[in-house]
Write an enzyme that holds these catalytic residues in place. Structure first.
Site, short mmCIF file in Angstrom:
data_model
loop_
_atom_site.label_atom_id
_atom_site.label_comp_id
_atom_site.label_asym_id
_atom_site.label_seq_id
_atom_site.Cartn_x
_atom_site.Cartn_y
_atom_site.Cartn_z
N LYS A 169 16.01 133.69 7.97
CA LYS A 169 15.68 135.09 8.25
C LYS A 169 15.71 135.89 6.95
O LYS A 169 16.76 136.20 6.41
CB LYS A 169 16.66 135.71 9.25
CG LYS A 169 16.07 136.97 9.85
CD LYS A 169 17.02 138.11 10.05
CE LYS A 169 17.49 138.83 8.84
NZ LYS A 169 16.47 139.63 8.11
N GLU A 244 26.95 134.46 -1.08
CA GLU A 244 26.53 134.82 -2.45
C GLU A 244 26.38 136.33 -2.43
O GLU A 244 25.42 136.85 -1.87
CB GLU A 244 25.18 134.16 -2.79
CG GLU A 244 25.12 132.66 -2.54
CD GLU A 244 25.95 131.84 -3.51
OE1 GLU A 244 26.29 132.37 -4.59
OE2 GLU A 244 26.28 130.70 -3.18
N CYS A 278 21.44 140.55 -9.08
CA CYS A 278 22.86 140.47 -8.71
C CYS A 278 23.75 140.15 -9.91
O CYS A 278 24.87 140.62 -9.99
CB CYS A 278 23.05 139.45 -7.60
SG CYS A 278 22.40 137.84 -8.02
N GLU A 378 28.95 148.44 -7.18
CA GLU A 378 27.63 147.92 -7.51
C GLU A 378 26.59 148.98 -7.15
O GLU A 378 26.50 149.40 -6.01
CB GLU A 378 27.37 146.64 -6.71
CG GLU A 378 26.06 145.99 -7.06
CD GLU A 378 25.76 144.77 -6.19
OE1 GLU A 378 25.92 144.86 -4.96
OE2 GLU A 378 25.35 143.74 -6.75
P1 NAD Z 1 22.20 143.31 2.61
O1 NAD Z 1 23.55 142.77 2.80
O2 NAD Z 1 21.92 144.68 3.12
O3 NAD Z 1 21.09 142.39 3.30
C1 NAD Z 1 20.93 141.01 3.00
C2 NAD Z 1 20.35 140.32 4.20
O4 NAD Z 1 21.26 140.45 5.29
C3 NAD Z 1 19.02 140.85 4.71
O5 NAD Z 1 18.22 139.77 5.17
C4 NAD Z 1 19.42 141.71 5.88
O6 NAD Z 1 18.36 141.80 6.83
C5 NAD Z 1 20.58 140.91 6.43
N1 NAD Z 1 21.53 141.69 7.24
C6 NAD Z 1 21.76 143.02 7.25
N2 NAD Z 1 22.72 143.32 8.14
C7 NAD Z 1 23.11 142.16 8.70
C8 NAD Z 1 24.09 141.79 9.66
N3 NAD Z 1 24.85 142.71 10.27
N4 NAD Z 1 24.23 140.49 9.97
C9 NAD Z 1 23.48 139.54 9.35
N5 NAD Z 1 22.54 139.83 8.45
C10 NAD Z 1 22.36 141.11 8.13
O7 NAD Z 1 21.89 143.17 1.06
P2 NAD Z 1 20.60 143.67 0.31
O8 NAD Z 1 20.77 145.13 0.08
O9 NAD Z 1 19.38 143.18 1.00
O10 NAD Z 1 20.71 142.86 -1.07
C11 NAD Z 1 21.35 143.33 -2.18
C12 NAD Z 1 22.71 142.69 -2.31
O11 NAD Z 1 22.56 141.28 -2.44
C13 NAD Z 1 23.45 143.14 -3.55
O12 NAD Z 1 24.79 143.38 -3.23
C14 NAD Z 1 23.32 141.94 -4.47
O13 NAD Z 1 24.32 141.84 -5.46
C15 NAD Z 1 23.39 140.82 -3.51
N6 NAD Z 1 22.83 139.60 -4.11
C16 NAD Z 1 23.68 138.59 -4.45
C17 NAD Z 1 23.18 137.43 -5.04
C18 NAD Z 1 24.06 136.28 -5.42
O14 NAD Z 1 23.55 135.21 -5.75
N7 NAD Z 1 25.37 136.44 -5.41
C19 NAD Z 1 21.81 137.32 -5.27
C20 NAD Z 1 20.98 138.37 -4.90
C21 NAD Z 1 21.51 139.51 -4.31
#
Ligand code: NAD
Length: 471
Positions: A169, A244, A278, A378
């Site tokens: 997803k 992650e 990230c 962040e």
């Molecule tokens: P997010 O947590 O809002 O969303 C990530 C994913 O989770 C999306 O697919 C979203 O639809 C889904 N999601 C949202 N609510 C959910 C729930 N209640 N249950 C399950 N899934 C849900 O994050 P974002 O804003 O899309 O991404 C940015 C974040 O990702 C930043 O914090 C960044 O640091 C992190 N990131 C980490 C890495 C890594 O390798 N550590 C890599 C890329 C991004």
């Protein structure tokens, strides 16, 4: 406007039971350009059932058979690289010239997992026991929007190599590269049910996916808050959970480092992809004796990076990925000002010539201390906090004074000195004197940045169980 009405379940594009659509908006122009179906729980259940059924046979395939499918998939993706770059540029605002590199280069790393299928053949004899590796089962993958194809490959490639089946997803605002990937899956004839794609909102589908009794493992990349929630929800069914998560990575510049190289490297590291990387090093730690010089250099290097339309080959910095993300970043810039940090460059106004779109001026703060909100949280935008320090010990202490531990950087007089400092930073990665990103090295976080490791040989370790057979 293009409409994507179907989901990829059990080897085919099928009608969705869900009725609503997510509108995709180009963050550079604020124009809607596509609609993508939102799956519902019924669709999710069908996808998990398909993955569960497929596991019986896929898990028994040989490493050579799986390697062959992975190589074919990579070829299919290679043929569509430009389309992938355009799709990501349109949906999350990465300038096209950079999308072709930073968003799409990961395709070349896909086939490495063909060789890594052999990791599953490793058998260890321990006295009268054989210790073998077996695929963990049905995996649920949830990915973010900042490097959407990279996130897909980092999970799907090792899972396929291990013999797992999966439901993916993607983030609701960036599903297009996943749709292209599913088209490649169909084209190469991957057995039905091994890979399933459901599109839609994480807030609506997430809970059901991570609590589903037939899902054995959840691998999530995204924010720390959502990751913590997923871990709690998955606990009831004792799923393996790989997280992650976010970061607030430091860059330590030492007294005798080549300052211009260090500051230039630090500025570019954050501003490429508009600070939505990230692992980017958003806290720049500079010796007080070189602080003034460093702030002047930082402004100069920001000015060398044009902000502008994403389809221009000139543009280095595009918009944020959405208007909502723009609001978040502006809120943090205001907090920085309120807490007493000073602007070296940037601020709350729109960049010149960017009257529309999710643009924010690349912003550098000076006079930041590590307790400030902009040094602790962040921001996920083009914002750098320059923090002065007096001794190297203090710099290391500041670097480690964070709830995060995803990445880090050091610029020192030479590699040897840099390496000594790298070993003292509590983070899953460290880039010494501008070292290159490496797809064959593991990536993952310490502390609240997560518990998983993706990429490289370690990437596949997430996806197997260990069985011991006593003879
Ligand atoms: P997010 O947590 O809002 O969303 C990530 C994913 O989770 C999306 O697919 C979203 O639809 C889904 N999601 C949202 N609510 C959910 C729930 N209640 N249950 C399950 N899934 C849900 O994050 P974002 O804003 O899309 O991404 C940015 C974040 O990702 C930043 O914090 C960044 O640091 C992190 N990131 C980490 C890495 C890594 O390798 N550590 C890599 C890329 C991004």
């Amino acid at each position: 406007m293009k409409r994507y009405e179907k989901l990829f379940i059990n080897g085919d594009w099928v009608e969705a039971h869900g009725k609503g659509f997510t509108t995709l908006v180009n963050p550079a122009t604020e124009e809607a350009f596509a609609e993508v179906i939102n799956a519902d729980q019924d669709d999710l259940n069908r996808a998990v059932a398909a993955a569960k059924a497929a596991f019986t046979t896929w898990s028994q395939t040989t490493s050579d058979e799986r390697a062959e499918y992975i190589r074919k998939l990579q070829k299919a993706l290679e043929a569509r690289k430009e389309e992938l770059a355009v799709a990501m540029s349109q949906s999350m605002g990465c300038p096209i010239k950079w999308a072709r590199i930073i968003q799409v280069n990961c395709v070349s790393a896909f086939a490495k997992f063909a060789d890594r299928t052999k990791e599953m053949d490793v058998v260890k004899e321990v006295n009268n026991s054989l210790v073998v590796r077996e695929p963990v089962g049905v995996c649920a993958f949830i990915t973010p929007w900042n490097y959407p194809l990279y996130q897909l490959i980092g999970k799907v490639a090792p899972a396929l190599a291990a013999g797992c089946t999966m439901v993916l997803k993607p983030a609701s605002i960036t599903p297009l590269q996943d749709i292209i990937f599913a088209e490649c899956v169909k084209e190469i004839g991957l057995p039905a049910g091994v890979f399933n794609l459901i599109t839609g909102k994480g807030g609506e589908l997430g809970d059901a996916l991570v609590t589903h009794p037939d899902v054995d493992m959840v691998s999530f990349t995204g924010s720390t808050n959502t990751g913590a929630r997923i871990q709690r929800l998955a606990a009831d069914t004792i799923k393996r959970v790989c997280l992650e998560l976010g970061g607030k990575s430091p860059l330590i510049i030492t007294e005798d480092a080549p300052l211009a190289d260090a500051v230039r490297g630090g500025v570019r590291d954050v501003l490429i992809n508009s600070g939505q990387t990230c692992v980017c090093q958003t806290r720049m730690l500079v010796p007080r004796s070189r602080y003034e010089e460093a702030t002047v250099l930082a402004k100069k290097f920001v000015d060398e990076m044009p902000v502008g339309p994403t389809d221009s080959e000139e543009t280095d910095i595009g918009p944020l990925s959405s208007m909502a993300q723009r609001e978040t970043v502006l809120k943090y810039i205001q907090i920085g000002l309120d807490e007493g940090a000073k602007l070296v460059t940037g601020g709350l106004e729109r960049p010149e010539g960017c009257e529309k779109g999710a643009y924010v001026k690349p912003t550098i703060f000076r006079d930041v201390n590590n307790k400030m909100t902009i040094a602790q949280e962040e921001i996920f935008g083009p914002v750098i906090a320059m923090i002065p320090y007096d001794t190297l010990e203090e710099a290391i202490e500041i670097a480690n004074d964070s709830k995060y531990g995803l990445s880090s950087g050091v610029w020192a007089a030479n590699k040897e000195e840099g390496l000594k400092i790298a070993r003292r930073i509590r983070a899953g990665q460290c880039y010494v004197n501008g070292g290159d990103f490496n797809y064959d090295a593991p990536l993952g976080g310490y502390k609240q940045s997560g518990n998983g490791r993706e990429w490289g040989d370690f990437g596949i370790h997430e996806f197997f169980e260990i069985k011991s057979i006593q003879l």
